[in-house]
Scaffold this active site. Structure first.
Site, PDB file in Angstrom:
ATOM      1  N   ASP A 199      -5.325  -4.531  -4.175  1.00 18.57           N
ATOM      2  CA  ASP A 199      -5.646  -3.109  -4.282  1.00 18.57           C
ATOM      3  C   ASP A 199      -4.401  -2.268  -4.452  1.00 18.57           C
ATOM      4  O   ASP A 199      -4.419  -1.233  -5.127  1.00 18.57           O
ATOM      5  CB  ASP A 199      -6.457  -2.650  -3.070  1.00 18.57           C
ATOM      6  CG  ASP A 199      -5.661  -2.639  -1.777  1.00 18.57           C
ATOM      7  OD1 ASP A 199      -4.868  -3.582  -1.564  1.00 18.57           O
ATOM      8  OD2 ASP A 199      -5.845  -1.715  -0.976  1.00 18.57           O
ATOM      9  N   GLU A 234       0.824  -1.198   0.000  1.00 13.81           N
ATOM     10  CA  GLU A 234       0.000   0.000   0.000  1.00 13.81           C
ATOM     11  C   GLU A 234       0.864   1.256   0.000  1.00 13.81           C
ATOM     12  O   GLU A 234       0.660   2.182  -0.799  1.00 13.81           O
ATOM     13  CB  GLU A 234      -0.905  -0.029   1.225  1.00 13.81           C
ATOM     14  CG  GLU A 234      -1.659   1.235   1.547  1.00 13.81           C
ATOM     15  CD  GLU A 234      -2.288   1.146   2.931  1.00 13.81           C
ATOM     16  OE1 GLU A 234      -1.675   1.631   3.903  1.00 13.81           O
ATOM     17  OE2 GLU A 234      -3.374   0.554   3.039  1.00 13.81           O
TER      18      GLU A 234
END
Length: 647
Positions: A235, A54
């Site tokens: 993601d 991330e």
């Protein structure tokens, strides 16, 4: 060269300078971005000087924005090289190169269990996994069986010590004593960060249980086999592709596309492998309600959604290897913009090279957009997600559970402590991608989703010249109106959200601001623009020497010394059959706690505040500077300044 004269562009450059200032401590000596400046930090990572995929994806995005503002693309290219060096496993980090991987037998089945106390679980060779349809295509395209994706978690300063004494390449390619691959979560949806046992991704059997390492905590009957395993957070890889898209657009507008062409090619390659996230964990077909359900063939087991992870591994001798997808997807992980970028409609430079990749992403784009409509509550917020493996063991979901292409609705997919869709941040992150997609394409379906979501979010937001607040925790009731497998999802009159409390969190605010900004610029929505500006000004009023911050009271820090309780199923569970040690000598046993296997935390400069709380005092307050949040704040200013240069 700078673009625009907006004061918000200046705010971006000022915030960027703080992040890149070595004195502020956002990066390790190797140039790896830390999860946070502060070290005493427990949330998804359990130490501030770990880092995540991330953080890397936000770094790439930040450098793309810097290239737009200055015309300097060297930092963007360098960030990708650093990512390849430290968080994308190299060939040495994947011993054997997965040469023995058999796509007709991708992995042995191990059920997930609701509670950590139900681990370890047994592997089963009688449950038949489906076929992996990507392996041969990817190997043919790129000339090897290596996976090109980020592992999700690094111990940047090697605070646990798994890198200590590590030799050279035979041990998963890590010849340093720092920046080691680690993992934590392994034991079902109730395993919060407070109930994890950190362990090395390269298992050499040096630590943990003597001669067995850490695997016996998770898989019963684990033998003495040195092995490696990595887990991808889709993601983050999708966000990296999103960042690459903007880098390509802005560099091209400057006539500097050639300066980043090799990095753009790598981003397309990452998007090629990201398709593993579309597949059921054991490549089972949709609608699986028993471990004996039909195994997938071809691409029948693809959900075309971004599930929670994909993972791959093998033994260090290279004699066996495995790959899995995930049987759960969450709305907060979806990225229809990345799907569009990688599809046949996106820019050719970012189109993956594999023959079927663009077609897969075409399907994924439609599937993802429809999922938002299927999950959109009566109020406008987006509900949780869906699973193809109820209780992680391919059980039958409760009667009447609606499905999305055969996958059953789940209001809290993947983790339950806390419920995974409680956090408003997943709303803001996810809808920001929809808003960027809408701005680029003008897709009416995206506008429909955003019209309702934005109206709901603004209605739950207060903002003035002196203060602001927006949703923090969400509560959910009901379920989607009907099962869906094509057409137009039915309106959800009985699926509801309420706001439990509000927050001033600066990182989530940044994502929310960016969502409103992109939407307002395309839809010409004055309310969204004004709310974005008000919130942005409020966030920037919280500036300090290291970035932007607000104080956080951490009541959950009373869990540091929780002792395992069978009655409450809380605390750190270690089976009585397991005894071992952490690298620093901390014992691992049935009497261990989160803190006892992390005794180094007692030496942290801020530990006294936690100890006072554990002794009965007030909950401690911290001021944190998370890398992703600081980067997103900078980019919120950049987006607003560029889309609304007149203010």
């Amino acid at each position: 060269m700078t673009t625009g004269s907006s004061p918000y562009t200046a705010e971006f450059l000022a915030q960027y300078a703080k992040i890149k200032d070595p004195a502020n401590g956002y990066f390790s000596p190797e140039g790896v971005p830390y999860h946070s400046i502060e070290t005493l930090m427990v949330e998804a990572p359990d130490h501030g000087h770990e880092t995540t995929s991330e953080a890397y994806s936000f770094w790439l995005w930040l450098e793309a924005q810097y290239g737009r503002a200055t015309g300097n693309w060297t930092p963007f290219n360098n960030a990708w090289v650093n990512m390849e060096t430290y968080i994308i496993p190299t060939s040495a980090g994947q011993p054997g190169g997965q040469s023995t991987y058999n796509p007709s037998d991708p992995a042995d089945y191990a059920p997930e269990r609701p509670q950590p106390s139900q681990y370890p679980v047994s592997l089963s060779t009688s449950v038949i996994a489906g076929q992996d349809p990507l392996s041969a295509e990817l190997a043919s395209t790129y000339g090897n069986k290596l996976i090109y994706g980020m592992h999700w978690l690094l111990d940047v300063d090697d605070v646990y010590g798994f890198g200590t004494g590590r030799a050279t390449t035979p041990e998963c390619g890590d010849n340093t004593k720092r920046v080691t691959y680690i993992n934590t979560y392994q034991r079902g949806p109730q395993e919060s960060v407070w109930e994890t046992v950190p362990h090395p991704s390269c298992e050499t059997l040096r630590y943990g249980q003597s001669g067995y390492g850490y695997p016996p905590l998770f898989i019963s009957g684990s033998g003495q086999t040195a092995q490696w395993r990595y887990t991808n957070a889709p993601d983050a890889d999708a966000r990296a592709v999103q960042a690459a898209y903007w880098a390509l657009q802005w560099a091209t507008a400057q006539g500097r596309q050639s300066q980043i062409s090799s990095t753009i090619t790598k981003a397309a390659k990452m998007g090629d492998y990201l398709r593993y996230a579309m597949y059921d964990k054991y490549f089972k077909n949709p609608g699986c309600t028993s471990p004996t359900c039909a195994a997938g063939s071809g691409k029948s087991s693809s959900s075309y959604m971004l599930t929670w992870y994909y993972a791959w591994g093998g033994d260090n001798a290279g004699s066996w290897a495995w790959r899995i997808g995930s049987s759960h997807w969450h709305q907060g992980y979806q990225n229809p913009f990345a799907a569009w970028i990688l599809s046949s409609a996106g820019p050719a430079a970012l189109r993956p090279q594999s023959p079927t990749a663009a077609t897969d992403w075409n399907t994924s784009l439609t599937r993802q957009l429809d999922s938002y409509l299927w999950l959109q509550s009566a109020e406008g917020a987006i509900a949780g997600g869906a699973t193809n493996s109820w209780n992680g063991a391919y059980e039958a979901p409760p009667s009447g559970t609606p499905t999305f292409y055969g996958w059953a609705y789940d209001w809290q997919p993947v983790f339950h402590d806390p419920p995974s869709n409680r956090w408003f941040g997943f709303q803001a992150w996810s809808l920001e991608r929809v808003a960027e997609y809408y701005w680029v394409t003008g897709d009416a379906k995206a506008k429909t989703i955003l019209d309702k979501w934005v109206a709901w979010a603004i209605g739950q937001t207060t903002c003035s010249a002196t203060s602001y607040a927006f949703p923090s925790d969400l509560n959910w009731t009901g379920q989607p109106a009907a099962s869906f497998s094509g057409g137009t999802p039915a309106a959800n009159t009985n699926l509801h959200v309420t706001v439990a409390n509000t927050t001033q969190d600066v990182g989530v605010a940044a994502a929310y601001i960016r969502t409103l900004t992109w939407y307002a610029a395309k839809a010409n929505n004055t309310s969204a623009k004004n709310t974005a500006k008000c919130l942005l000004d409020g966030v920037l009023s919280k500036k300090d020497a290291q970035g932007v911050s607000v104080a956080e009271t951490r009541e959950d820090y009373n869990r540091f010394d929780d002792v395992w309780s069978s009655s409450s199923q809380a605390g750190l569970y270690v089976p009585s059959s397991f005894t071992g040690t952490m690298p620093n000598g901390d014992p691992i046993s049935s009497s261990s706690t989160f803190l006892s296997i992390r005794s180094f935390l007692r030496s942290d400069p801020q530990w006294s505040k936690v100890q006072a709380y554990l002794n009965g005092g007030a909950a401690p307050t911290f001021t944190y500077h998370r890398f992703w949040a600081q980067a997103d704040i900078a980019m919120a200013a950049a987006d607003y300044g560029n889309l609304f240069p007149s203010g």
